[in-house]
Scaffold this active site. Sequence first.
Site, short mmCIF file in Angstrom:
data_model
loop_
_atom_site.label_atom_id
_atom_site.label_comp_id
_atom_site.label_asym_id
_atom_site.label_seq_id
_atom_site.Cartn_x
_atom_site.Cartn_y
_atom_site.Cartn_z
N HIS A 208 33.12 39.89 21.03
CA HIS A 208 33.11 40.53 22.35
C HIS A 208 33.80 41.89 22.39
O HIS A 208 33.82 42.54 23.43
CB HIS A 208 33.77 39.62 23.37
CG HIS A 208 35.27 39.56 23.23
ND1 HIS A 208 35.89 38.84 22.25
CD2 HIS A 208 36.26 40.18 23.93
CE1 HIS A 208 37.20 39.00 22.35
NE2 HIS A 208 37.46 39.80 23.37
C1 UD1 Z 1 39.24 41.33 28.22
C2 UD1 Z 1 40.44 41.94 27.50
C3 UD1 Z 1 40.37 41.60 26.01
C4 UD1 Z 1 40.20 40.10 25.79
C5 UD1 Z 1 39.00 39.62 26.57
C6 UD1 Z 1 38.78 38.14 26.42
C7 UD1 Z 1 41.27 44.07 28.41
C8 UD1 Z 1 41.33 45.52 28.18
N1 UD1 Z 1 40.44 43.39 27.59
O1 UD1 Z 1 38.08 41.97 27.71
O2 UD1 Z 1 41.56 42.02 25.39
O3 UD1 Z 1 40.04 39.84 24.41
O4 UD1 Z 1 39.22 39.95 27.96
O5 UD1 Z 1 37.67 37.74 27.11
O6 UD1 Z 1 41.94 43.56 29.27
N2 UD1 Z 1 32.67 39.68 32.99
C9 UD1 Z 1 31.96 38.68 33.60
N3 UD1 Z 1 32.66 37.63 34.09
C10 UD1 Z 1 34.00 37.53 34.01
C11 UD1 Z 1 34.71 38.56 33.39
C12 UD1 Z 1 34.03 39.62 32.88
O7 UD1 Z 1 30.74 38.73 33.69
O8 UD1 Z 1 34.56 36.53 34.48
C13 UD1 Z 1 31.93 40.81 32.40
C14 UD1 Z 1 31.84 41.96 33.35
O9 UD1 Z 1 30.59 42.50 33.21
C15 UD1 Z 1 32.87 42.93 32.82
C16 UD1 Z 1 32.89 42.62 31.34
O10 UD1 Z 1 32.59 41.24 31.24
O11 UD1 Z 1 32.53 44.22 33.11
C17 UD1 Z 1 34.19 42.91 30.66
O12 UD1 Z 1 35.28 42.27 31.32
P1 UD1 Z 1 36.76 42.88 31.19
O13 UD1 Z 1 37.74 41.99 31.84
O14 UD1 Z 1 36.74 44.30 31.66
O15 UD1 Z 1 36.98 42.95 29.65
P2 UD1 Z 1 36.70 41.90 28.47
O16 UD1 Z 1 35.67 42.46 27.58
O17 UD1 Z 1 36.47 40.53 29.04
#
Ligand code: UD1
Length: 359
Positions: A208
């Site tokens: 991811h």
């Molecule tokens: C975040 C953390 C990363 C961790 C990861 C575990 C930061 C900078 N990154 O990354 O260190 O390894 O979590 O998962 O904090 N989304 C959903 N549903 C959710 C959450 C996210 O669909 O419940 C999608 C959204 O489109 C969002 C994308 O995932 O834009 C990324 O989510 P985000 O929390 O920004 O970063 P992660 O890639 O999850």
Amino acid sequence: MKVFLIAGARPNFMKIAPIYRESRKHDVDCKIVHTGQHYDYEMSQAFFDDLEIPEPDHFLDAGSGSHAVQTARIMTAFEKVCEKDRPDLVMVVGDVNSTLACSIVAKKLWIDVAHVEAGLRSHDMKMPEEINRMVTDSISDLFFVTEQSGVDNLLKEGKPRDRIHFVGHVMIDNLFYQVNRLEQGMKVQPAVQELKQKYGEYGFMTLHRPSNVDSRENLMTIFEALEEISRELPLIFPMHPRTKKMIERHGLELPENVVALDPLGFRDALYLWKDAVVVLTDSGGLQEETTALGVPCITIRENTERPITVELGTNILAGCSRKGILDAYGAQRSCRTEGRIPPKWDGRASERIWQTILK
Ligand code: UD1
């Protein structure tokens, strides 16, 4: 003493569970603050259920957005909570945006900050987590460290020795607790059980990191390696929402023998990966958890902030090229790495953390 325990994203939930459980043995008012960084059922509530974490005392509902937007939303909401229900200490875990946002808010309100999993460094400033780690450590008052490299990094950065506490790893406290729950007969989803029976021998994979999945070219290169590996070993792949979105956006298809699933809860995932032939991942936590259970691991990254997993554990740092991943796979298959469990990864880190705070 009132302590706020901050969690926002999936890897935080495993870390706060044992800290919260242990807090119940002491005279502390430990309150859980969920920032809402992760919000899908599979990314959040499933973990609260599996890990036996109570409902949060404060929910900030920050959601997704660019780094600035997400961080700002958490900060604005958390400041209001701190003003209304001021804690004596804010405890943050790991390196996600919630960790950074809440430590800055607390510090500016003159509330002490304890950072659990402090001092880890990948020395890769293109990783958002590295920035989060460095900024959080630069303003924290207490550092709880998981491995010796963390102590060394903090000392190099000039942190006072008496603020640095090498306590072991709360993630491993949680892991051992959950392995026990499985052994005691705690159920997993029937579909997950069937999957394990169906494949018998399989690899388990997570992917991811933005650096791996946001670029079409990088993701294609990884898929080429997976295509070859999965010809001899089917790969079970619970997919992060970011990855799913990127595969669709890039118009890519998963190799045939890669079995894609929706994200799994903690226990379902553990049930699968603990018996996998090999784990392929770009996660931080899985590098450590596989080391703790002696499962061979291949990390699809150029660097790791968790060097103990390579030095002592079962982890091979493969890089992100097709050749690097295939070589690491060949090495893990021909001679399974016999790892050792790192010092203080004994399931008692949370106990040490509370002892230190209460002293
Ligand atoms: C975040 C953390 C990363 C961790 C990861 C575990 C930061 C900078 N990154 O990354 O260190 O390894 O979590 O998962 O904090 N989304 C959903 N549903 C959710 C959450 C996210 O669909 O419940 C999608 C959204 O489109 C969002 C994308 O995932 O834009 C990324 O989510 P985000 O929390 O920004 O970063 P992660 O890639 O999850």
